[in-house]
Design a protein around this motif. Structure first.
Motif: not given
Length: 460
Positions: A240, A292, A254
């Motif tokens: 991520l 993120i 996601l």
């Protein structure tokens, strides 16, 4: 020999020009706060210690400046407690107050104390100094101003959308192009912690992740492991940190990663709405970017989070940030009151604008007209003229003493005054005054009763 004076590290004096530049930024921020419907409040520089402690996480608590009790502050310390040398036990005995760490927690306290006197949703702005016992460095001070706007009593995502627009309008008005408003959602981070099997370590996860751009990925992962997050969990979250491509592509990644986390999927939905609606509305000069890895280390954030980056090429940390904190007033006894807010970092914005040369040159011009002093009778005539000009809104002044003309001209030159007025013996006899344009050297005389013609040159 007298000791040379100094000021504490991380604090600064500001000269007149620096204050003018800071006020220039503040007034533009204030103007847009009020255009967006926010009302001003102020809170004390000091709060009760228990109001602040425990609201910012372990690292934040360490940076709070505590104020020693007045009088004999060690009187209540028992010999046994003193011998333990335990600061955690000593502090509550020695100090009852602390300097505010930010404006958000004092605002939550304000809302709870004045809940019967304000109308919800309540939109407030606040421009005041805060204090943090941080290590001073470029763009990081121990005393600095925050310019905050917050809304309490409104849960709709339209508030987050409005804050991105507010950032854009302020930075556009300041001429600061190329800023990036980074957005994320704490629910996504909660979902990640849940999926990787470390939900109980959410605070440690976000505090470490918030340092990614400062210390790098390797050190962030090492800190997570040191805090007790299993190495396998850190490895599971690693992909991520490298999400790339368009916002829609990252969101799809996601959704796949967080499919088993209801809170994580809710965060993705909220972030997707924010990005799509921002694109639909458009921005003047700023850009909005999904990030993120944005965590915002403060514990009280619960939803959308923001951070504003300076234009590329400028070495500076964030110049703004904020987010949603639905549970903050609950710590003071007022439940179910949602909140969301942002902050502008005045001092960092100043440094960026100074580096890019964005301040108007007129800010250095604190006087428009300066009268020389040729003696008692002449100065009386000059003072009357000055008062007339001031009544027209013109910034005017006179040298206080009858000294050499060369010295007075030198003073006017240093003050960058565009017009110098001379009322000497000859002008006094003819009831007139002479104006010298300091840029061109041209001189022009006016009858005393015709002062308004001169004033019209400055205030048409």
């Amino acid at each position: 020999m007298a000791q040379k004076p100094s000021i504490p590290k991380g604090t600064r004096d500001f000269n007149p020009l620096e204050v003018s530049k800071r006020n220039y930024i503040i007034e533009i921020i204030r103007k847009h706060f009020e255009r967006f419907g926010y009302q001003p409040i102020e809170t004390p520089a000091m709060e009760n210690r228990e109001t602040l402690m425990g609201k910012y996480g372990e690292e934040g608590d360490r940076l709070i400046f505590k104020i020693l009790n007045s009088g004999d502050f060690v009187k209540k310390v028992t010999p046994e407690l003193w011998e333990q040398k335990d600061s955690g036990k000593l502090t509550p005995v020695l100090t009852e107050k602390a300097l505010r760490y930010d404006l958000t927690v004092p605002f939550a306290r304000f809302v709870v104390m004045h809940q019967n006197d304000i109308d919800f949703p309540f939109k407030r702005y606040q421009i005041q100094p805060v204090w943090r016992a941080d290590r001073p460095q470029k763009g990081r001070f121990r005393e600095f101003y925050q310019c905050d706007a917050d809304v309490v009593g409104a849960r709709g995502a339209v508030q987050e959308l409005e804050f991105i627009q507010l950032y854009d309008r302020v930075f556009s008005d300041l001429g600061l192009k190329g800023v990036t408003v980074k957005v994320n959602n704490r629910k996504i981070l909660s979902g990640i912690a849940e999926v990787i099997g470390a939900p109980q370590r959410l605070t440690d996860f976000t505090v470490a992740l918030d340092k990614l751009d400062k210390i790098g990925r390797e050190k962030v992962e090492a800190e997570m492991i040191a805090k007790g997050i299993p190495e396998a969990s850190v490895r599971k979250a690693a992909p991520l940190f490298d999400l790339q491509g368009s916002a829609s592509r990252q969101l799809e990644s996601l959704k796949a990663f967080l499919s088993d986390s209801s809170v994580g999927m809710q965060g993705v939905s909220e972030l997707e709405f924010l990005l799509l609606e921002t694109e639909r509305l458009g921005l003047h000069t700023a850009s909005c970017q999904m990030d993120i890895t944005l965590a915002r280390g403060l514990n009280y954030y619960t939803g959308a989070i923001f951070e504003v980056s300076a234009p590329s090429g400028v070495t500076m940390g964030s110049i703004g940030g904020g987010g949603r904190y639905d549970d903050l007033t609950g710590i003071f006894g007022l439940q179910d009151v949602s909140g969301v807010g942002i902050s502008f970092g005045l001092d960092r914005i100043y440094l960026v604008m100074e580096e890019l040369g964005l301040f108007p040159s007129a800010l250095s011009q604190t006087l428009e007209v300066f009268c020389l002093n040729f003696g008692a009778a002449e100065s009386r005539a000059a003072l009357k003229l000055i008062m007339q000009l001031r009544d027209r809104g013109i910034r005017a002044d006179m040298y206080p003493d009858d000294v050499k003309v060369a010295k007075q001209f030198k003073y006017a030159d240093k003050r960058e005054v565009p017009f110098v007025v001379l009322i000497g013996d000859e002008e006094l006899r003819q009831s007139q005054f002479t104006v010298k344009d300091m840029k061109t050297g041209h001189q022009e005389s006016y009858p005393m009763e015709d002062w308004q013609r001169f004033a019209a040159r400055l205030r048409p």
